[in-house]
Motif scaffolding. Structure first.
Motif, PDB file in Angstrom:
ATOM      1  N   MET A 134     -25.454   6.375 -42.885  1.00  0.00           N
ATOM      2  CA  MET A 134     -26.317   5.271 -43.285  1.00  0.00           C
ATOM      3  C   MET A 134     -25.721   3.904 -42.999  1.00  0.00           C
ATOM      4  O   MET A 134     -26.457   2.945 -42.806  1.00  0.00           O
ATOM      5  CB  MET A 134     -26.644   5.364 -44.786  1.00  0.00           C
ATOM      6  CG  MET A 134     -27.257   6.686 -45.224  1.00  0.00           C
ATOM      7  SD  MET A 134     -28.813   7.066 -44.412  1.00  0.00           S
ATOM      8  CE  MET A 134     -29.902   5.863 -45.165  1.00  0.00           C
ATOM      9  N   THR A 135     -24.384   3.782 -42.988  1.00  0.00           N
ATOM     10  CA  THR A 135     -23.780   2.453 -42.943  1.00  0.00           C
ATOM     11  C   THR A 135     -22.484   2.448 -42.146  1.00  0.00           C
ATOM     12  O   THR A 135     -21.688   3.379 -42.230  1.00  0.00           O
ATOM     13  CB  THR A 135     -23.480   1.950 -44.374  1.00  0.00           C
ATOM     14  OG1 THR A 135     -24.655   1.995 -45.157  1.00  0.00           O
ATOM     15  CG2 THR A 135     -22.950   0.527 -44.350  1.00  0.00           C
ATOM     16  N   TYR A 136     -22.287   1.379 -41.387  1.00  0.00           N
ATOM     17  CA  TYR A 136     -21.004   1.063 -40.759  1.00  0.00           C
ATOM     18  C   TYR A 136     -20.586  -0.326 -41.246  1.00  0.00           C
ATOM     19  O   TYR A 136     -21.415  -1.233 -41.333  1.00  0.00           O
ATOM     20  CB  TYR A 136     -21.107   1.069 -39.234  1.00  0.00           C
ATOM     21  CG  TYR A 136     -21.296   2.444 -38.641  1.00  0.00           C
ATOM     22  CD1 TYR A 136     -20.200   3.211 -38.258  1.00  0.00           C
ATOM     23  CD2 TYR A 136     -22.569   2.973 -38.480  1.00  0.00           C
ATOM     24  CE1 TYR A 136     -20.373   4.479 -37.717  1.00  0.00           C
ATOM     25  CE2 TYR A 136     -22.749   4.238 -37.937  1.00  0.00           C
ATOM     26  CZ  TYR A 136     -21.645   4.992 -37.557  1.00  0.00           C
ATOM     27  OH  TYR A 136     -21.833   6.244 -37.029  1.00  0.00           O
ATOM     28  N   ARG A 158     -19.403  -8.024 -41.522  1.00  0.00           N
ATOM     29  CA  ARG A 158     -20.730  -7.621 -41.046  1.00  0.00           C
ATOM     30  C   ARG A 158     -20.941  -6.152 -41.392  1.00  0.00           C
ATOM     31  O   ARG A 158     -19.987  -5.449 -41.722  1.00  0.00           O
ATOM     32  CB  ARG A 158     -20.850  -7.834 -39.531  1.00  0.00           C
ATOM     33  CG  ARG A 158     -19.819  -7.073 -38.732  1.00  0.00           C
ATOM     34  CD  ARG A 158     -19.764  -7.497 -37.270  1.00  0.00           C
ATOM     35  NE  ARG A 158     -19.426  -8.909 -37.123  1.00  0.00           N
ATOM     36  CZ  ARG A 158     -18.185  -9.393 -37.105  1.00  0.00           C
ATOM     37  NH1 ARG A 158     -17.147  -8.568 -37.221  1.00  0.00           N
ATOM     38  NH2 ARG A 158     -17.958 -10.681 -36.972  1.00  0.00           N
ATOM     39  N   PHE A 159     -22.181  -5.689 -41.314  1.00  0.00           N
ATOM     40  CA  PHE A 159     -22.411  -4.254 -41.403  1.00  0.00           C
ATOM     41  C   PHE A 159     -23.703  -3.877 -40.714  1.00  0.00           C
ATOM     42  O   PHE A 159     -24.574  -4.709 -40.449  1.00  0.00           O
ATOM     43  CB  PHE A 159     -22.371  -3.754 -42.859  1.00  0.00           C
ATOM     44  CG  PHE A 159     -23.560  -4.115 -43.704  1.00  0.00           C
ATOM     45  CD1 PHE A 159     -24.689  -3.308 -43.733  1.00  0.00           C
ATOM     46  CD2 PHE A 159     -23.543  -5.233 -44.521  1.00  0.00           C
ATOM     47  CE1 PHE A 159     -25.778  -3.628 -44.528  1.00  0.00           C
ATOM     48  CE2 PHE A 159     -24.621  -5.553 -45.318  1.00  0.00           C
ATOM     49  CZ  PHE A 159     -25.753  -4.750 -45.318  1.00  0.00           C
ATOM     50  N   MET A 160     -23.809  -2.592 -40.393  1.00  0.00           N
ATOM     51  CA  MET A 160     -25.020  -1.989 -39.865  1.00  0.00           C
ATOM     52  C   MET A 160     -25.515  -0.995 -40.910  1.00  0.00           C
ATOM     53  O   MET A 160     -24.744  -0.185 -41.411  1.00  0.00           O
ATOM     54  CB  MET A 160     -24.752  -1.259 -38.552  1.00  0.00           C
ATOM     55  CG  MET A 160     -24.465  -2.158 -37.380  1.00  0.00           C
ATOM     56  SD  MET A 160     -25.926  -3.082 -36.817  1.00  0.00           S
ATOM     57  CE  MET A 160     -26.985  -1.773 -36.212  1.00  0.00           C
ATOM     58  N   ILE A 216     -30.345  -2.035 -39.192  1.00  0.00           N
ATOM     59  CA  ILE A 216     -30.371  -3.489 -39.354  1.00  0.00           C
ATOM     60  C   ILE A 216     -28.936  -3.981 -39.507  1.00  0.00           C
ATOM     61  O   ILE A 216     -28.163  -3.450 -40.317  1.00  0.00           O
ATOM     62  CB  ILE A 216     -31.217  -3.905 -40.567  1.00  0.00           C
ATOM     63  CG1 ILE A 216     -32.683  -3.512 -40.349  1.00  0.00           C
ATOM     64  CG2 ILE A 216     -31.090  -5.410 -40.835  1.00  0.00           C
ATOM     65  CD1 ILE A 216     -33.574  -3.791 -41.539  1.00  0.00           C
ATOM     66  N   GLY A 217     -28.579  -4.997 -38.718  1.00  0.00           N
ATOM     67  CA  GLY A 217     -27.269  -5.606 -38.828  1.00  0.00           C
ATOM     68  C   GLY A 217     -27.315  -6.844 -39.703  1.00  0.00           C
ATOM     69  O   GLY A 217     -28.283  -7.607 -39.668  1.00  0.00           O
ATOM     70  N   VAL A 218     -26.278  -7.026 -40.510  1.00  0.00           N
ATOM     71  CA  VAL A 218     -26.149  -8.209 -41.369  1.00  0.00           C
ATOM     72  C   VAL A 218     -24.766  -8.802 -41.122  1.00  0.00           C
ATOM     73  O   VAL A 218     -23.754  -8.113 -41.264  1.00  0.00           O
ATOM     74  CB  VAL A 218     -26.308  -7.848 -42.857  1.00  0.00           C
ATOM     75  CG1 VAL A 218     -26.165  -9.094 -43.727  1.00  0.00           C
ATOM     76  CG2 VAL A 218     -27.652  -7.169 -43.109  1.00  0.00           C
ATOM     77  N   GLU A 219     -24.712 -10.073 -40.728  1.00  0.00           N
ATOM     78  CA  GLU A 219     -23.440 -10.721 -40.417  1.00  0.00           C
ATOM     79  C   GLU A 219     -23.322 -12.019 -41.193  1.00  0.00           C
ATOM     80  O   GLU A 219     -24.263 -12.809 -41.258  1.00  0.00           O
ATOM     81  CB  GLU A 219     -23.331 -10.994 -38.925  1.00  0.00           C
ATOM     82  CG  GLU A 219     -22.003 -11.595 -38.511  1.00  0.00           C
ATOM     83  CD  GLU A 219     -21.820 -11.584 -37.008  1.00  0.00           C
ATOM     84  OE1 GLU A 219     -21.012 -10.788 -36.511  1.00  0.00           O
ATOM     85  OE2 GLU A 219     -22.513 -12.376 -36.329  1.00  0.00           O
ATOM     86  N   ALA A 220     -22.142 -12.243 -41.784  1.00  0.00           N
ATOM     87  CA  ALA A 220     -21.907 -13.458 -42.563  1.00  0.00           C
ATOM     88  C   ALA A 220     -21.985 -14.691 -41.681  1.00  0.00           C
ATOM     89  O   ALA A 220     -21.434 -14.716 -40.578  1.00  0.00           O
ATOM     90  CB  ALA A 220     -20.542 -13.385 -43.239  1.00  0.00           C
ATOM     91  N   ASP A 221     -22.684 -15.703 -42.164  1.00  0.00           N
ATOM     92  CA  ASP A 221     -22.751 -16.997 -41.491  1.00  0.00           C
ATOM     93  C   ASP A 221     -21.877 -18.027 -42.187  1.00  0.00           C
ATOM     94  O   ASP A 221     -21.205 -18.827 -41.538  1.00  0.00           O
ATOM     95  CB  ASP A 221     -24.190 -17.523 -41.458  1.00  0.00           C
ATOM     96  CG  ASP A 221     -25.018 -16.874 -40.370  1.00  0.00           C
ATOM     97  OD1 ASP A 221     -24.431 -16.401 -39.383  1.00  0.00           O
ATOM     98  OD2 ASP A 221     -26.239 -16.825 -40.509  1.00  0.00           O
TER      99      ASP A 221
END
Length: 272
Positions: A134-136, A158-160, A216-221
Motif C-alpha cells: 500500500m505504501t512506499y 515524500r511517499f507513494m 498517489i504521491g505526496v511530497e513536502a513543499d
C-alpha cells in the motif's frame, strides 16, 4: 475467512464501526487521520457529489481524539449554487462532534484566455512498485523504502500511497483517495530525527482535478515551526503530474511523540 482491509464497517445508513485498521499511533484507542478524513469525504461525496462539479477544497477540523466507537455522520447542504456548492459533515461519537468537514465544489468549465505561471515540480516515484503493498516511504537522505523508521531524518520527505478502503465493500472514489492521501501531509512535513512530535488539528486539501491513478504521491513543499506550532504544505502527484495541495497546522505533542524507530506497535508502522 480473510479479514477485509477497511477503516470502517457500515452498521446503518449514517453509522460506522471503526476496525483495527483505523487505529492511530497516538494511542491504542485513537483513530487515525486518514480514516476520519476518508469517512467525511465519502459522506459528503455520497450525498452531494455531482459529476459536473469538482470537489475543489475539503477542510477537516479535528476537534478532539476520535475513539474506536460507533461514529455517526451528519451531513448538510449549505449552498446549492449554479457554479459553487457548499456542504458540511460532522463526525459524532457518543453525542459529541469529534470532527467537522466542509466541502467546496466548483462547476467544471472551460479555462480562461491567456497563459499563467505554473510551477514544474519534479517527483520521482520508486523505480518499481508492488501492487500487493500500500505504501512506499521516501526522503532525500535515505531514498525509497517500505520502512518509515528508515526516514527519521531532517531531509525532505515524500511517499507513494494506495489508500485502503474507507467503508468495507465500497471502493474508494478518486476524491476519497486524494483526501486520504493528502492527510499524509503531516507525515511528510512534521517527521524529523525523532519521529513525529506534532499532532495536526486539521487538513485542507485543494484539487485542480481528480487523480487518475490508484497510486498517489505526496511530497513536502514547506514546513515552518515556532513556539510549538507548525505549518506544513505538500504537493499531490499522480502519473500525469501534480494535481493538488495539502495543508496542515499542528501543535507540539512531545509527551506522546511517535518514535517509529522504537515503536511499541511495529505492525502499525509497516506500510501495507
Amino acid at each position: 475467512m480473510t479479514e477485509s482491509v477497511a477503516h470502517f464497517t457500515q452498521s446503518s445508513e449514517d453509522c460506522f464501526l471503526p476496525t483495527r485498521f483505523a487505529q492511530s499511533h497516538w494511542g491504542e484507542d485513537h483513530l487515525n487521520g486518514p480514516a476520519l478524513v476518508g469517512l467525511a469525504a465519502w459522506a459528503l461525496e455520497s450525498h452531494y457529489g455531482l459529476a459536473e462539479f469538482l470537489p475543489a477544497r475539503l477542510t477537516v477540523d479535528l476537534f478532539k481524539a476520535a475513539r474506536g466507537v460507533p461514529t455517526t455522520t451528519k451531513v448538510a447542504l449549505v449552498r446549492d449554487g449554479r457554479r459553487v456548492r457548499n456542504s458540511e459533515c460532522e463526525l459524532v461519537q457518543d453525542g459529541v462532534t469529534v470532527a467537522r468537514a466542509t466541502l467546496v465544489q466548483y462547476r467544471i468549465s472551460a479555462a480562461p484566455h491567456g497563459e499563467e505561471w505554473v510551477d514544474t515540480p519534479q517527483f520521482e516515484p520508486p523505480a518499481a512498485m508492488d501492487d500487493a503493498v500500500m505504501t512506499y516511504i521516501g526522503s532525500d537522505e535515505a531514498g525509497w523504502s517500505r520502512s518509515i523508521a528508515d526516514h527519521q531524518n531532517a531531509s525532505r520527505k515524500r511517499f507513494m500511497n494506495r489508500t485502503i478502503t474507507v467503508i468495507d465493500g465500497q471502493p474508494n472514489s478518486p476524491f476519497v483517495r486524494a483526501a486520504m492521501a493528502a492527510e499524509g501531509t503531516s507525515l511528510v512535513t512534521n517527521r524529523g530525527t525523532h519521529g513525529v512530535g506534532y499532532i495536526n488539528g486539521d487538513l485542507t486539501v485543494a484539487l485542480s482535478r481528480l487523480p487518475g491513478d490508484e497510486w498517489i504521491g505526496v511530497e513536502a513543499d514547506s514546513h515552518w515551526a515556532a513556539d510549538g506550532i507548525a505549518v506544513g504544505a505538500s504537493t499531490l502527484f499522480d502519473q500525469s503530474g501534480p494535481f493538488g495541495t495539502g495543508l496542515v497546522t499542528a501543535v507540539s505533542n512531545p509527551a506522546a511523540q511517535i518514535d517509529f524507530a522504537n515503536d511499541p506497535f511495529p505492525e502499525r508502522s509497516a506500510p501495507r
